[in-house]
Write a protein that holds these residues in place. Structure first.
Motif, PDB file in Angstrom:
ATOM      1  N   PRO A 200       0.822  -1.213   0.000  1.00  0.00           N
ATOM      2  CA  PRO A 200       0.000   0.000   0.000  1.00  0.00           C
ATOM      3  C   PRO A 200       0.854   1.261   0.000  1.00  0.00           C
ATOM      4  O   PRO A 200       2.031   1.241   0.383  1.00  0.00           O
ATOM      5  N   PHE A 201       0.244   2.348  -0.438  1.00  0.00           N
ATOM      6  CA  PHE A 201       0.905   3.647  -0.357  1.00  0.00           C
ATOM      7  C   PHE A 201       1.182   3.958   1.110  1.00  0.00           C
ATOM      8  O   PHE A 201       0.291   3.897   1.948  1.00  0.00           O
ATOM      9  N   HIS A 202       2.437   4.298   1.397  1.00  0.00           N
ATOM     10  CA  HIS A 202       2.866   4.466   2.787  1.00  0.00           C
ATOM     11  C   HIS A 202       2.285   5.740   3.405  1.00  0.00           C
ATOM     12  O   HIS A 202       2.324   6.810   2.809  1.00  0.00           O
ATOM     13  N   GLU A 203       1.725   5.566   4.588  1.00  0.00           N
ATOM     14  CA  GLU A 203       1.225   6.699   5.366  1.00  0.00           C
ATOM     15  C   GLU A 203       1.487   6.405   6.844  1.00  0.00           C
ATOM     16  O   GLU A 203       0.986   5.418   7.385  1.00  0.00           O
TER      17      GLU A 203
ATOM     18  N   SER B 110      -2.627  11.221  -2.072  1.00  0.00           N
ATOM     19  CA  SER B 110      -1.518  11.725  -2.873  1.00  0.00           C
ATOM     20  C   SER B 110      -0.368  12.133  -1.966  1.00  0.00           C
ATOM     21  O   SER B 110      -0.583  12.609  -0.841  1.00  0.00           O
ATOM     22  N   PRO B 111       0.876  11.970  -2.419  1.00  0.00           N
ATOM     23  CA  PRO B 111       2.016  12.476  -1.651  1.00  0.00           C
ATOM     24  C   PRO B 111       1.902  13.977  -1.374  1.00  0.00           C
ATOM     25  O   PRO B 111       2.297  14.448  -0.310  1.00  0.00           O
ATOM     26  N   HIS B 112       1.328  14.715  -2.323  1.00  0.00           N
ATOM     27  CA  HIS B 112       1.166  16.158  -2.127  1.00  0.00           C
ATOM     28  C   HIS B 112       0.266  16.461  -0.940  1.00  0.00           C
ATOM     29  O   HIS B 112       0.536  17.373  -0.144  1.00  0.00           O
ATOM     30  N   SER B 113      -0.824  15.683  -0.789  1.00  0.00           N
ATOM     31  CA  SER B 113      -1.758  15.943   0.309  1.00  0.00           C
ATOM     32  C   SER B 113      -1.123  15.679   1.668  1.00  0.00           C
ATOM     33  O   SER B 113      -1.555  16.225   2.685  1.00  0.00           O
ATOM     34  N   LEU B 114      -0.081  14.832   1.685  1.00  0.00           N
ATOM     35  CA  LEU B 114       0.611  14.521   2.930  1.00  0.00           C
ATOM     36  C   LEU B 114       1.850  15.384   3.133  1.00  0.00           C
ATOM     37  O   LEU B 114       2.524  15.267   4.153  1.00  0.00           O
ATOM     38  N   GLY B 115       2.146  16.224   2.141  1.00  0.00           N
ATOM     39  CA  GLY B 115       3.292  17.105   2.259  1.00  0.00           C
ATOM     40  C   GLY B 115       4.631  16.419   2.065  1.00  0.00           C
ATOM     41  O   GLY B 115       5.672  16.947   2.465  1.00  0.00           O
ATOM     42  N   THR B 116       4.624  15.236   1.427  1.00  0.00           N
ATOM     43  CA  THR B 116       5.879  14.503   1.261  1.00  0.00           C
ATOM     44  C   THR B 116       6.534  14.743  -0.095  1.00  0.00           C
ATOM     45  O   THR B 116       7.728  14.504  -0.254  1.00  0.00           O
ATOM     46  N   SER B 117       5.752  15.181  -1.091  1.00  0.00           N
ATOM     47  CA  SER B 117       6.316  15.512  -2.403  1.00  0.00           C
ATOM     48  C   SER B 117       5.275  16.307  -3.184  1.00  0.00           C
ATOM     49  O   SER B 117       4.157  16.530  -2.714  1.00  0.00           O
ATOM     50  N   ALA B 118       5.647  16.701  -4.400  1.00  0.00           N
ATOM     51  CA  ALA B 118       4.728  17.470  -5.242  1.00  0.00           C
ATOM     52  C   ALA B 118       3.818  16.574  -6.081  1.00  0.00           C
ATOM     53  O   ALA B 118       3.005  17.075  -6.854  1.00  0.00           O
ATOM     54  N   ASP B 119       3.930  15.265  -5.910  1.00  0.00           N
ATOM     55  CA  ASP B 119       3.146  14.301  -6.686  1.00  0.00           C
ATOM     56  C   ASP B 119       1.680  14.374  -6.259  1.00  0.00           C
ATOM     57  O   ASP B 119       1.333  14.074  -5.118  1.00  0.00           O
ATOM     58  N   ARG B 120       0.801  14.765  -7.190  1.00  0.00           N
ATOM     59  CA  ARG B 120      -0.617  14.919  -6.883  1.00  0.00           C
ATOM     60  C   ARG B 120      -1.446  13.699  -7.250  1.00  0.00           C
ATOM     61  O   ARG B 120      -2.671  13.713  -7.117  1.00  0.00           O
ATOM     62  N   ARG B 121      -0.836  12.640  -7.713  1.00  0.00           N
ATOM     63  CA  ARG B 121      -1.584  11.432  -8.062  1.00  0.00           C
ATOM     64  C   ARG B 121      -2.176  10.797  -6.809  1.00  0.00           C
ATOM     65  O   ARG B 121      -1.516  10.713  -5.768  1.00  0.00           O
ATOM     66  N   ALA B 122      -3.425  10.333  -6.912  1.00  0.00           N
ATOM     67  CA  ALA B 122      -4.067   9.631  -5.798  1.00  0.00           C
ATOM     68  C   ALA B 122      -3.648   8.168  -5.863  1.00  0.00           C
ATOM     69  O   ALA B 122      -4.142   7.399  -6.687  1.00  0.00           O
ATOM     70  N   LEU B 123      -2.744   7.774  -4.974  1.00  0.00           N
ATOM     71  CA  LEU B 123      -2.135   6.450  -5.033  1.00  0.00           C
ATOM     72  C   LEU B 123      -2.794   5.500  -4.050  1.00  0.00           C
ATOM     73  O   LEU B 123      -3.222   5.894  -2.965  1.00  0.00           O
TER      74      LEU B 123
END
Length: 222
Positions: free
Chosen positions: A129-132, A190-203
């Motif tokens: 899974p996408f890490h959170e 998305s990584p962007h929503s978590l503030g970890t990168s600029a990647d806005r893809r919903a993973l």
């Protein structure tokens, strides 16, 4: 006409390939096809104040290809990383990475077709899974021909790939010679929503490999 797909195209999207499954009943026995693409939100550059071009335009189409799905060998492993066969993939996937690819959005699908007779089938896939760090769980429904067959819960804090095995009911998958697999992602992030990168893809899931195997000696599910 028969509606077969609805695609969402957003402003500023990069050039991309979209794959659509044409149902058997739409193509069987036909020597020609009439394909119609409707764009209800089309607008002209003049309407948008960009220039004086008053043509109502929708999408810029570079290539259109109609082909038969790849024939899959039951029991073989489909690697989803770089160098893998992308012809089985439909919508909802990111670009290939060295060891796999991400589901993007709420639904990722692939189409497999085989020629040899098949008994009861089992789906196997390896994913992470996408890490959170929050520890919340990721819920994923596995779909076969549009029908949910199981739900898998992943610990988002776990970054170790795991293999899931799903027994496919004969009523859903048996005897078709063709199967539409789907992974429905609940609450992709998305990584962007978590503030970890600029990647806005919903993973959702990073899938590494997929296989359909027969269950020798198993009775067909009812």
């Amino acid at each position: 006409g028969l509606a077969v797909a609805a695609l969402a195209i957003y402003p500023n999207m990069n050039l991309r390939q979209e794959l659509v499954v044409l149902p058997r009943e739409a193509v069987a026995g036909h020597r020609s096809l009439e394909l119609v693409m409707g764009t209800p939100d089309a607008a002209s550059p003049a309407q948008l104040g960009l220039d004086d071009d008053d043509r109502r335009v929708g999408v810029f189409l570079r290539q259109l290809l109609v082909r038969a799905p790849r024939v899959y060998e039951l029991g073989s492993t489909l690697a989803l990383g770089e160098g893998g066969d992308e012809s089985v993939l439909l919508g909802g996937w990111g670009d290939a990475e060295p060891t796999g690819r991400w589901t993007v959005g709420r639904l990722a699908q692939m189409l497999l077709r085989w020629e040899e007779p098949a008994g009861p089938l089992q789906l196997e896939f390896e994913a992470v899974p996408f890490h959170e760090p929050s520890g919340q769980r990721l819920q994923v429904e596995v779909l076969v021909n549009g029908q949910p067959v199981t739900s898998v819960s992943y610990d988002r804090a776990n970054t170790k790939p795991s293999v899931t095995r799903v027994r496919l009911p004969a009523a859903v998958a048996g005897g078709h010679g063709e199967i539409l697999l789907g992974w429905r992602i609940h609450d992709p992030r998305s990584p962007h929503s978590l503030g970890t990168s600029a990647d806005r893809r919903a993973l959702g899931l990073f899938l590494r490999r997929v296989a359909l195997v027969e269950r020798p000696g198993a009775a067909a599910d009812s």
